[in-house]
Structure formats: structure tokens, C-alpha cells
Design a protein around this motif. Structure first.
Motif, mmCIF file in Angstrom:
data_model
loop_
_atom_site.group_PDB
_atom_site.id
_atom_site.type_symbol
_atom_site.label_atom_id
_atom_site.label_comp_id
_atom_site.label_asym_id
_atom_site.label_seq_id
_atom_site.Cartn_x
_atom_site.Cartn_y
_atom_site.Cartn_z
ATOM 1 N N GLY A 1 0.816 -1.413 0.067
ATOM 2 C CA GLY A 1 0.062 0.017 -0.119
ATOM 3 C C GLY A 1 0.885 1.408 -0.039
ATOM 4 N N LYS B 1 4.122 1.550 -4.496
ATOM 5 C CA LYS B 1 5.004 0.737 -5.434
ATOM 6 C C LYS B 1 4.316 0.833 -6.844
ATOM 7 N N SER B 2 3.211 0.017 -6.835
ATOM 8 C CA SER B 2 2.412 -0.044 -8.232
ATOM 9 C C SER B 2 1.989 1.387 -8.764
ATOM 10 N N THR B 3 1.691 2.147 -7.761
ATOM 11 C CA THR B 3 1.286 3.522 -8.325
ATOM 12 C C THR B 3 2.349 4.182 -9.207
HETATM 13 P P1 ADP Z 1 1.492 -0.946 -3.412
HETATM 14 O O1 ADP Z 1 1.690 -1.557 -4.698
HETATM 15 O O2 ADP Z 1 2.716 -0.341 -2.780
HETATM 16 O O3 ADP Z 1 1.017 -2.101 -2.600
HETATM 17 P P2 ADP Z 1 -0.465 0.715 -4.559
HETATM 18 O O4 ADP Z 1 0.241 1.782 -5.502
HETATM 19 O O5 ADP Z 1 -1.215 -0.203 -5.315
HETATM 20 O O6 ADP Z 1 0.557 0.115 -3.285
HETATM 21 O O7 ADP Z 1 -1.604 1.627 -3.500
HETATM 22 C C1 ADP Z 1 -0.990 2.666 -2.930
HETATM 23 C C2 ADP Z 1 -2.368 3.276 -2.227
HETATM 24 O O8 ADP Z 1 -3.133 3.884 -3.362
HETATM 25 C C3 ADP Z 1 -3.209 2.275 -1.456
HETATM 26 O O9 ADP Z 1 -3.871 2.734 -0.172
HETATM 27 C C4 ADP Z 1 -4.259 1.888 -2.329
HETATM 28 O O10 ADP Z 1 -5.513 1.561 -1.888
HETATM 29 C C5 ADP Z 1 -4.530 3.316 -3.028
HETATM 30 N N1 ADP Z 1 -4.842 3.261 -4.378
HETATM 31 C C6 ADP Z 1 -4.459 2.644 -5.442
HETATM 32 N N2 ADP Z 1 -5.001 2.576 -6.555
HETATM 33 C C7 ADP Z 1 -6.083 3.283 -6.560
HETATM 34 C C8 ADP Z 1 -7.457 3.647 -7.016
HETATM 35 N N3 ADP Z 1 -7.499 3.210 -8.481
HETATM 36 N N4 ADP Z 1 -8.283 4.401 -6.441
HETATM 37 C C9 ADP Z 1 -8.172 4.843 -5.223
HETATM 38 N N5 ADP Z 1 -7.153 4.315 -4.433
HETATM 39 C C10 ADP Z 1 -6.098 3.651 -5.024
#
Ligand code: ADP
Ligand code: MG
Length: 247
Positions: free
Chosen positions: A44, A47-49
Motif C-alpha cells: 500500500g 509501489k504499483s502507483t
Molecule cells: P503498493 O503497490 O505499494 O501495494 P499501490 O500503489 O497499489 O500500493 O496503492 C497505494 C495506495 O493507493 C493504497 O492505499 C491503495 O489503496 C491506493 N490506490 C491505488 N489505486 C487506487 C485507485 N485506483 N483508487 C483509489 N485508491 C487507490
């Protein structure tokens, strides 16, 4: 990494919020051609973002990203052209279920007119040989194991001859006995000097193949270093805590 040349990817003050949830606060990074960068951090943390922002699967809310000198966020930038240069592999393999393995690999280069049908066919055969799945060319993905499907997803991304490969936890959805074959394939790409950014929870793997490791926490790259330093001599308290849980 040498600093006398332009980075392939230059990220400055990158921000991304979802509503009032500020996920990326201030990400700054340079990634050079031929480098392998591993990204680690708690679930969370964004990283993916971050990875998805690079090819605009997420639209940043602030800051800048340049790719090969081109401002990714500029309105005049052709997003499709940009994505052609950036291969991406997801946790879920996302293969097209209604197509054979070989058609999956041929689809993008043909559809985007990067190759003729024949050229794409030759390329697909080469890639299938490389990943050791030549005998699966004509089967559908559902007939294959998760490890095999992920190797094909990697081949599919490579078919476009991308300048960088982004991997978002490529082994997280796999049964443990299939992790090795996928990591081995990614390791093999290092030999080609492929530029790669890999989000992973496989710390041993990150340590082995990365030139640099980024630890993301609280919306920033809280620490970045060579794997030997980052894992062997972490400075940031949150990183120490994170490593104590995952190592
Ligand atoms: P990681 O890959 O490090 O686990 P993410 O990048 O997937 O983390 O997500 C970071 C945060 O952004 C998380 O709290 C997630 O719930 C939130 N998040 C990711 N994508 C979305 C979205 N499309 N809408 C709302 N919140 C999002
Ligand atoms: Mg993620």
C-alpha cells in the motif's frame, strides 16, 4: 551509475493522490539505460502507483516524468507511442484467454504495425524458444501453469522490443514452486542489458540482480542504495523495521 549521461527515466517531485489520499508525495528518481532497479516497501505504499505512473496507467497529480528526454505528462505526448517502448508485466498475467500462446505474443507488434504478421511470427518463435515453451505455441493460456503463463506474459512484452521493462510483483500470484522459473527468466534479461524496474517482495532476488534498490515509504523514496548497502547497512528506521519483518 554514471552521471555523465542522460537518464532514461527522470522523475521529479512526482505526486499522485486518489481523492484526498495522497499516495505519492514527492518521488525523485533517475533510472539509466541498462540499470536494474528493484522497488521494495510495505504493502500500500505506492509501489504499483509509481510504476503505473511511468506509462500513464495512472495519471500523476503533480511533478514531472521524462522518458528518453520526452516529457511524459505534456499534452502533446503520444501516450500510445510511449507505451510501445515500455513493456509491463503484472502480478496477474493478463494473457488473452481466447488466443493461442503464439497469437498472444504476436498481437501487439502486428496490431500496432511495428511488424508484419511474418516478422511477428518469427519473433514469437524466437521468444518461445528463449523461454523454453516452443511446444506450447498453439495451446491456449488456460492449459498452462501460472509460471508458464507469466513467462509468456514476459515474452509478450518483449515482442515489442521495449526500451524498459516494468515488473509489478511478477511472482506474487504464483505457487512457490513456480517462482524460480520466472525469476530465472528475468535474470536472463539482465544479461541482455535490459533496463528493468522490478517491484518485488523477493528480497534475495532483489539483492542478487538489482544495481540499485529503492525503498518507498510514506510517499517518498525513503532510502535508495546498492543492494549490498541497503540490505546490509540500512539507515532509515522504517526500512530497518521493514527488513526485520521480511528477511
Ligand atoms: P503498493 O503497490 O505499494 O501495494 P499501490 O500503489 O497499489 O500500493 O496503492 C497505494 C495506495 O493507493 C493504497 O492505499 C491503495 O489503496 C491506493 N490506490 C491505488 N489505486 C487506487 C485507485 N485506483 N483508487 C483509489 N485508491 C487507490
Ligand atoms: Mg502493488
Amino acid at each position: 551509475m554514471p552521471t555523465d549521461r542522460e537518464p532514461l527515466i527522470h522523475v521529479e517531485h512526482l505526486q499522485k493522490s486518489f481523492g484526498d489520499h495522497e499516495v505519492l508525495k514527492d518521488i525523485n528518481a533517475d533510472i539509466y539505460a541498462g540499470e536494474v532497479v528493484a522497488i521494495i516497501g510495505p504493502s500500500g505504499c505506492g509501489k504499483s502507483t509509481f510504476l503505473r505512473s511511468i506509462n500513464l496507467l495512472e495519471k500523476p497529480t503533480g511533478g514531472s516524468i521524462s522518458f528518453e528526454g520526452v516529457d511524459v505528462l505534456d499534452k502533446s505526448t503520444n501516450v500510445n507511442k510511449l507505451r510501445e517502448k515500455i513493456g509491463m508485466v503484472f502480478q496477474q498475467f493478463n494473457l488473452f484467454p481466447n488466443m493461442t500462446v503464439k497469437k498472444n505474443i504476436m498481437l501487439a507488434p502486428v496490431k500496432l504495425k511495428k511488424m508484419t504478421e511474418e516478422e511477428a511470427s518469427v519473433k514469437a518463435d524466437q521468444l518461445l524458444a528463449r523461454i523454453g515453451l516452443s511446444d506450447k505455441a498453439d495451446v491456449h493460456p488456460s492449459k498452462l501453469s501460472g509460471g508458464q503463463q507469466q513467462r509468456i506474459a514476459i515474452a509478450r512484452a518483449l515482442a515489442m522490443n521495449p526500451d524498459v521493462m516494468l515488473f509489478d510483483e511478477p511472482t506474487s500470484a504464483l505457487d512457490p514452486e513456480m517462482v524460480g522459473e520466472v525469476l530465472l527468466l528475468i535474470k536472463d534479461l539482465v544479461k541482455d542489458d535490459m533496463t528493468m524496474i522490478i517491484v518485488t517482495h523477493e528480497m534475495g532476488f532483489a539483492r542478487e540482480i538489482a544495481d540499485r534498490v529503492f525503498f518507498i515509504n510514506d510517499g517518498v523514496i525513503a532510502e535508495e542504495n546498492t543492494p549490498a548497502e541497503l540490505f546490509g547497512n540500512p539507515q532509515n528506521e522504517r526500512l530497518k523495521d521493514f527488513l526485520s519483518k521480511v528477511l
